[in-house]
Structures are given as structure tokens and as C-alpha cells.
Scaffold this motif. Structure first.
Motif, PDB file in Angstrom:
ATOM      1  N   ASN A 270       0.829  -1.212   0.000  1.00 35.37           N
ATOM      2  CA  ASN A 270       0.000   0.000   0.000  1.00 35.37           C
ATOM      3  C   ASN A 270       0.859   1.256   0.000  1.00 35.37           C
ATOM      4  O   ASN A 270       0.548   2.224  -0.694  1.00 35.37           O
ATOM      5  N   LEU A 271       1.928   1.251   0.790  1.00 36.93           N
ATOM      6  CA  LEU A 271       2.820   2.410   0.823  1.00 36.93           C
ATOM      7  C   LEU A 271       3.503   2.609  -0.528  1.00 36.93           C
ATOM      8  O   LEU A 271       3.635   3.738  -1.007  1.00 36.93           O
ATOM      9  N   ALA A 272       3.919   1.510  -1.158  1.00 37.32           N
ATOM     10  CA  ALA A 272       4.563   1.603  -2.469  1.00 37.32           C
ATOM     11  C   ALA A 272       3.583   2.146  -3.505  1.00 37.32           C
ATOM     12  O   ALA A 272       3.932   3.024  -4.301  1.00 37.32           O
ATOM     13  N   GLU A 273       2.357   1.656  -3.493  1.00 35.89           N
ATOM     14  CA  GLU A 273       1.357   2.122  -4.463  1.00 35.89           C
ATOM     15  C   GLU A 273       1.027   3.601  -4.233  1.00 35.89           C
ATOM     16  O   GLU A 273       0.918   4.371  -5.186  1.00 35.89           O
ATOM     17  N   THR A 274       0.899   4.017  -2.986  1.00 32.05           N
ATOM     18  CA  THR A 274       0.626   5.421  -2.679  1.00 32.05           C
ATOM     19  C   THR A 274       1.788   6.294  -3.134  1.00 32.05           C
ATOM     20  O   THR A 274       1.580   7.377  -3.690  1.00 32.05           O
ATOM     21  N   ALA A 275       3.016   5.833  -2.923  1.00 32.48           N
ATOM     22  CA  ALA A 275       4.193   6.591  -3.370  1.00 32.48           C
ATOM     23  C   ALA A 275       4.150   6.771  -4.887  1.00 32.48           C
ATOM     24  O   ALA A 275       4.424   7.861  -5.397  1.00 32.48           O
ATOM     25  N   ARG A 276       3.802   5.716  -5.613  1.00 36.07           N
ATOM     26  CA  ARG A 276       3.689   5.822  -7.072  1.00 36.07           C
ATOM     27  C   ARG A 276       2.658   6.878  -7.465  1.00 36.07           C
ATOM     28  O   ARG A 276       2.897   7.696  -8.350  1.00 36.07           O
ATOM     29  N   GLN A 277       1.499   6.829  -6.806  1.00 34.63           N
ATOM     30  CA  GLN A 277       0.424   7.777  -7.117  1.00 34.63           C
ATOM     31  C   GLN A 277       0.858   9.214  -6.858  1.00 34.63           C
ATOM     32  O   GLN A 277       0.395  10.134  -7.524  1.00 34.63           O
ATOM     33  N   LEU A 278       1.727   9.406  -5.877  1.00 37.31           N
ATOM     34  CA  LEU A 278       2.219  10.747  -5.542  1.00 37.31           C
ATOM     35  C   LEU A 278       3.450  11.144  -6.362  1.00 37.31           C
ATOM     36  O   LEU A 278       4.000  12.223  -6.167  1.00 37.31           O
ATOM     37  N   GLY A 279       3.886  10.254  -7.254  1.00 36.22           N
ATOM     38  CA  GLY A 279       5.054  10.547  -8.074  1.00 36.22           C
ATOM     39  C   GLY A 279       6.372  10.349  -7.354  1.00 36.22           C
ATOM     40  O   GLY A 279       7.402  10.857  -7.781  1.00 36.22           O
ATOM     41  N   GLU A 280       6.350   9.636  -6.248  1.00 39.06           N
ATOM     42  CA  GLU A 280       7.572   9.363  -5.487  1.00 39.06           C
ATOM     43  C   GLU A 280       8.203   8.057  -5.954  1.00 39.06           C
ATOM     44  O   GLU A 280       7.594   7.275  -6.680  1.00 39.06           O
ATOM     45  N   ALA A 281       9.420   7.787  -5.512  1.00 34.34           N
ATOM     46  CA  ALA A 281      10.158   6.597  -5.931  1.00 34.34           C
ATOM     47  C   ALA A 281       9.675   5.347  -5.211  1.00 34.34           C
ATOM     48  O   ALA A 281       9.253   5.399  -4.053  1.00 34.34           O
ATOM     49  N   VAL A 282       9.746   4.237  -5.912  1.00 31.47           N
ATOM     50  CA  VAL A 282       9.515   2.911  -5.340  1.00 31.47           C
ATOM     51  C   VAL A 282      10.714   2.075  -5.772  1.00 31.47           C
ATOM     52  O   VAL A 282      11.042   2.016  -6.948  1.00 31.47           O
ATOM     53  N   ARG A 283      11.390   1.471  -4.804  1.00 26.77           N
ATOM     54  CA  ARG A 283      12.590   0.697  -5.105  1.00 26.77           C
ATOM     55  C   ARG A 283      12.370  -0.768  -4.750  1.00 26.77           C
ATOM     56  O   ARG A 283      11.745  -1.087  -3.748  1.00 26.77           O
ATOM     57  N   ASP A 284      12.903  -1.640  -5.585  1.00 23.83           N
ATOM     58  CA  ASP A 284      12.801  -3.075  -5.382  1.00 23.83           C
ATOM     59  C   ASP A 284      14.052  -3.562  -4.655  1.00 23.83           C
ATOM     60  O   ASP A 284      15.172  -3.326  -5.108  1.00 23.83           O
ATOM     61  N   VAL A 285      13.846  -4.221  -3.520  1.00 24.11           N
ATOM     62  CA  VAL A 285      14.944  -4.807  -2.762  1.00 24.11           C
ATOM     63  C   VAL A 285      14.630  -6.285  -2.602  1.00 24.11           C
ATOM     64  O   VAL A 285      13.702  -6.663  -1.886  1.00 24.11           O
TER      65      VAL A 285
ATOM     66  N   GLY B  84      13.062  -8.339  -4.457  1.00 20.09           N
ATOM     67  CA  GLY B  84      11.699  -8.731  -4.800  1.00 20.09           C
ATOM     68  C   GLY B  84      10.613  -8.049  -3.987  1.00 20.09           C
ATOM     69  O   GLY B  84       9.432  -8.306  -4.201  1.00 20.09           O
ATOM     70  N   TYR B  85      10.980  -7.176  -3.059  1.00 14.82           N
ATOM     71  CA  TYR B  85      10.006  -6.441  -2.248  1.00 14.82           C
ATOM     72  C   TYR B  85      10.121  -4.958  -2.562  1.00 14.82           C
ATOM     73  O   TYR B  85      11.219  -4.408  -2.583  1.00 14.82           O
ATOM     74  N   GLU B  86       8.989  -4.323  -2.794  1.00 20.85           N
ATOM     75  CA  GLU B  86       8.991  -2.901  -3.129  1.00 20.85           C
ATOM     76  C   GLU B  86       8.850  -2.042  -1.879  1.00 20.85           C
ATOM     77  O   GLU B  86       8.017  -2.329  -1.014  1.00 20.85           O
ATOM     78  N   TYR B  87       9.666  -0.987  -1.821  1.00 21.85           N
ATOM     79  CA  TYR B  87       9.633  -0.043  -0.707  1.00 21.85           C
ATOM     80  C   TYR B  87       9.445   1.366  -1.254  1.00 21.85           C
ATOM     81  O   TYR B  87      10.101   1.757  -2.222  1.00 21.85           O
ATOM     82  N   ALA B  88       8.549   2.122  -0.618  1.00 23.96           N
ATOM     83  CA  ALA B  88       8.371   3.530  -0.953  1.00 23.96           C
ATOM     84  C   ALA B  88       9.589   4.288  -0.444  1.00 23.96           C
ATOM     85  O   ALA B  88      10.028   4.078   0.692  1.00 23.96           O
ATOM     86  N   VAL B  89      10.135   5.168  -1.296  1.00 27.95           N
ATOM     87  CA  VAL B  89      11.276   5.998  -0.909  1.00 27.95           C
ATOM     88  C   VAL B  89      10.891   7.444  -1.183  1.00 27.95           C
ATOM     89  O   VAL B  89      10.691   7.839  -2.322  1.00 27.95           O
ATOM     90  N   ILE B  90      10.776   8.212  -0.106  1.00 25.54           N
ATOM     91  CA  ILE B  90      10.355   9.606  -0.209  1.00 25.54           C
ATOM     92  C   ILE B  90      11.446  10.475   0.389  1.00 25.54           C
ATOM     93  O   ILE B  90      11.812  10.308   1.555  1.00 25.54           O
TER      94      ILE B  90
END
Length: 145
Positions: free
Chosen positions: A4-19, A21-27
Motif C-alpha cells: 500500500n505504501l509503495a502504491e501510494t508513493a507511485r500515485q504521488l510521483g515518489e520513488a519505489v525501489r525493489d529490494v 523482490g520487495y517494493e519499498y516507498a522511498v520519499i
């Protein structure tokens, strides 16, 4: 919650990084690390990383979490083992300057989230956490969620 955090970050135009196989929101160079530490209400000081937690989780805390309090002595690099040095490797997927922001919570399917805290969590050798900074976030009443 991580998804959910990764998807919200995408919607806000923020970065999502794969570590691994797991995606993390990076703001703003801060990776959000959600962690459900209990399925019933429990104080934050009772949070503990499970014994079977992946090496990836350990490395995220060591590489991107807050620095540990000053120890009794520094380990000379000549004496440090590969395993010890590996604990401090940075995940290039996140970037060397990225810091970990922990979002710790308790929740269950019937009642939702009981409590949620965010801040800097340092993983201790006994799998508990010390918090140089933390804040409890307000929870909306269940009928408003």
C-alpha cells in the motif's frame, strides 16, 4: 502495508525501489519500512524482530537504520569477519544515502490497526529495538476507517 505504501508513493510521483523482490516507498531519501510486531495491542518496547527474519531485513536495519550508540571499542577492519562487514553493506537499490523510517504497528483482521508508531529504530543484537526518535500516530475510530 508495504504494498500500500509503495502504491501510494507511485500515485504521488515518489520513488519505489525493489529490494530482493520487495517494493519499498522511498520519499526524500527515506525508505518506509512497515512492520507488524504483534497481532494484539502491545507496547512498542515489546517489539522484536522474529528469530527467523531474513538476512535482508537485518541488512536493511544495519545499512540504512540509525547508527548504533557508541560501543565499548571499534572493531579493526583487519579483525572483522566477512559476515560482520556484510551486515553494514548498503543496498544499492535504495541508494547509499537513503535512511530507513520504521512504521511499526499492531493489528488484526477483526479490529484493524490498534497502534502505529514511526521513527528511527536501531536493531539490537537481541532482536529488540532502541528508538533514537519515535512518535505515535493517531488512529481513526473503527467506524471512520
Amino acid at each position: 502495508m508495504r504494498e500500500n505504501l509503495a502504491e501510494t508513493a507511485r500515485q504521488l510521483g515518489e520513488a519505489v525501489r525493489d529490494v530482493r523482490g520487495y517494493e519499498y516507498a522511498v520519499i526524500n531519501d527515506h525508505a518506509l519500512f512497515p512492520f507488524r510486531y504483534a497481532d494484539r495491542p502491545r507496547p512498542l518496547d515489546r517489539a522484536r524482530l522474529p528469530a527467523n527474519a531474513s538476512p535482508t531485513r537485518h541488512r536493511l536495519f544495519r545499512a540504512h537504520g540509525p547508527q548504533p550508540p557508541e560501543g565499548l571499542f571499534d572493531v579493526d577492519e583487519d579483525l572483522a569477519t566477512e559476515e560482520y562487514l556484510g551486515l553494514h553493506e548498503v543496498f544499492e537499490e535504495l541508494g547509499a544515502s537513503t535512511r530507513l523510517v520504521c512504521v511499526f504497528f499492531t493489528a488484526d483482521a477483526e479490529n484493524g490497526i490498534h497502534a502505529i508508531h514511526w521513527g528511527d529504530a536501531h536493531l539490537e543484537p537481541d532482536r529488540t529495538f532502541t528508538w533514537p526518535y519515535r512518535e505515535e500516530l493517531p488512529i481513526a475510530p473503527m467506524h471512520l476507517r
